[in-house]
Motif scaffolding. Structure first.
Motif, PDB file in Angstrom:
ATOM      1  N   ASN A  79      30.617  40.824 149.799  1.00  0.00           N
ATOM      2  CA  ASN A  79      29.953  41.292 148.577  1.00  0.00           C
ATOM      3  C   ASN A  79      30.286  42.769 148.369  1.00  0.00           C
ATOM      4  OD1 ASN A  79      28.108  42.170 146.609  1.00  0.00           O
ATOM      5  ND2 ASN A  79      26.591  40.644 147.225  1.00  0.00           N
ATOM      6  N   ASP A 111      29.509  44.485 145.522  1.00  0.00           N
ATOM      7  CA  ASP A 111      28.680  45.035 144.455  1.00  0.00           C
ATOM      8  C   ASP A 111      27.704  46.061 145.044  1.00  0.00           C
ATOM      9  OD1 ASP A 111      27.104  45.616 142.310  1.00  0.00           O
ATOM     10  OD2 ASP A 111      26.209  43.616 142.114  1.00  0.00           O
ATOM     11  N   GLN A 154      25.231  47.481 143.858  1.00  0.00           N
ATOM     12  CA  GLN A 154      23.844  47.265 143.453  1.00  0.00           C
ATOM     13  C   GLN A 154      23.181  46.114 144.209  1.00  0.00           C
ATOM     14  OE1 GLN A 154      22.687  49.570 141.421  1.00  0.00           O
ATOM     15  NE2 GLN A 154      24.761  50.417 141.359  1.00  0.00           N
ATOM     16  N   SER A 155      23.967  45.348 144.931  1.00  0.00           N
ATOM     17  CA  SER A 155      23.439  44.181 145.628  1.00  0.00           C
ATOM     18  C   SER A 155      22.870  44.572 146.994  1.00  0.00           C
ATOM     19  CB  SER A 155      24.550  43.141 145.817  1.00  0.00           C
ATOM     20  OG  SER A 155      24.114  42.106 146.668  1.00  0.00           O
ATOM     21  N   ASN A 209      23.085  42.866 149.552  1.00  0.00           N
ATOM     22  CA  ASN A 209      24.043  42.371 150.555  1.00  0.00           C
ATOM     23  C   ASN A 209      25.394  43.086 150.481  1.00  0.00           C
ATOM     24  OD1 ASN A 209      22.187  40.364 151.460  1.00  0.00           O
ATOM     25  ND2 ASN A 209      22.729  39.106 149.697  1.00  0.00           N
ATOM     26  N   PHE A 210      25.413  44.247 149.830  1.00  0.00           N
ATOM     27  CA  PHE A 210      26.648  45.014 149.649  1.00  0.00           C
ATOM     28  C   PHE A 210      27.266  45.399 150.991  1.00  0.00           C
ATOM     29  CE2 PHE A 210      28.264  49.505 149.179  1.00  0.00           C
ATOM     30  CZ  PHE A 210      29.503  49.148 148.652  1.00  0.00           C
TER      31      PHE A 210
END
Length: 379
Positions: free
Chosen positions: A229, A231, A233-234, A236-237
């Motif tokens: 991942n 992203d 903003q996630s 789970n980045f």
């Protein structure tokens, strides 16, 4: 006008019947290929190839794991746990150690598990130890309740870290550390989540069939070529500097997997080299890869999927995700009623639960699609 020859008519009729039979048989075969072929193909392509340990780093990891002696570290390691069932494996020849990851507040679920699939310490004449792994709760009241639960059941391992989504990989490392320190004689270790229904009898039968392979076992539902991942903003980045590769190493779904004792020791030895910010399943997969251990895929592990209940199907699988306590109790009672499934019933059970699982998946997919369309329309 000549009458059609009776022999020609019969021959044409036989040919037609033959074509019809072939068509029916073809469709039956196609149905089974579509139904079970995915698992067979999956198991073939995800089957681990034998590894030649020529990498000096892997050889070093294996040598350190083989020589690992946790006895001098026991006093210090004990301080890392608020509660530790450190005597659970003493004076026992443990075949299977089951570590069930649970949230501190879910005492009700733990009790349900104790009353159902975990209500077994002797399976096929082999000893099993079932424990629950927790982190610290955010509430002092909950902590007091956990202390009372421990006094009653003596089956909790509570780490001194906060049990939060960000600390699940840390929770995994502490579970491995506890295993190699306080239960080093366990032949196999099952890590599972509290959301899972586990058929311990089936799993033990399978592990007993591995008599020629008691080491290098890392068994579960293999996740293949998962993309990290990226992203920011996630929650789970995973940044490139932490994991620069395009795909994660193959790993077993963290919902439930089995490792042999030697693999647990390898994970412990290699864990300091792998960032704790990695997802738990990926963390374990990376540790095993660094030790030259290849995950073994079995479709009898469900991963995060709930397999639609069918008694004969549930007597074949290893795990299935079950959300409600009442559902877990009902399924366990029906599975453990002692009624044996015939070959035909087993076949029917596998087919029906597979079909119902697919239909259930399509149903949820349809609901999700409708929800997305509704949100899109609202926007």
């Amino acid at each position: 006008m000549e009458k059609p020859d009776l022999a020609d008519t019969e021959l044409t009729f036989c040919r037609l019947r033959t074509h019809q039979c072939c068509f029916i048989l073809f469709n039956i075969a196609l149905f089974h290929v579509l139904l079970f072929g995915a698992d067979l193909v999956e198991e073939y392509f995800l089957r681990g190839l034998s590894t030649t340990y020529t990498d000096m780093r892997m050889l070093d990891v294996r040598e350190r794991a083989r020589k690992l002696d946790m006895s001098p570290l026991k006093p210090n390691i004990s301080k890392a746990y608020i509660l530790s069932s450190s005597d659970a494996c003493i004076h026992k020849e443990v075949f299977l150690l089951v570590l069930t990851f649970s949230h501190p507040e879910n005492a009700s679920r733990r009790n349900t598990i104790r009353q159902t699939w975990a209500n077994a310490t002797d399976i096929r004449g082999y000893s099993a130890v079932i424990l629950f792994v927790l982190g610290k709760p955010s509430s002092e009241t909950t902590q007091l309740e956990i202390m009372k639960e421990f006094q009653e059941h003596r089956d909790l391992i509570e780490g001194s870290f906060l049990d939060s989504p960000k600390n699940q990989t840390l929770k995994t490392t502490k579970a491995v550390e506890w295993s190699v320190t306080f239960c080093p004689g366990a032949r196999f270790i099952l890590k599972t989540d509290e959301e899972m229904f586990v058929n311990l009898a089936n799993l033990v039968d399978y592990l007993l069939s591995l008599r020629t392979r008691l080491e290098n076992v890392y068994l579960g539902r293999v996740v293949h070529h998962e993309v990290p991942n990226r992203d920011p903003q996630s929650p789970n980045f995973v940044p490139l500097q932490i994991y620069p590769e395009k795909y994660y190493s193959d790993y077993c779904s963290p919902t439930a997997f089995v490792i042999s004792q030697d693999v647990a020791r390898m994970i412990y030895v290699t864990s300091p080299e792998v960032p704790l910010s990695m997802p738990p399943g990926v963390f374990v997969g990376t540790c095993t890869k660094n030790a030259g251990v290849t995950p073994i895929h079995s479709s009898r592990f469900s991963g995060k999927k709930h397999i639609q209940y069918n008694q004969c199907c549930y007597k074949f699988i290893f795990t299935s995700a079950v959300s409600r306590d009442s559902q877990l109790v009902r399924e366990w009672e029906e599975v453990s009623d002692g009624k044996a499934c015939t070959l035909l019933e087993t076949y029917y059970g596998l087919v029906s639960c597979r079909v119902m699982t697919y239909l259930d998946g399509f149903k949820h997919l349809g609901v999700d699609a409708l929800q997305n369309e509704a949100l899109h329309f609202a926007d």
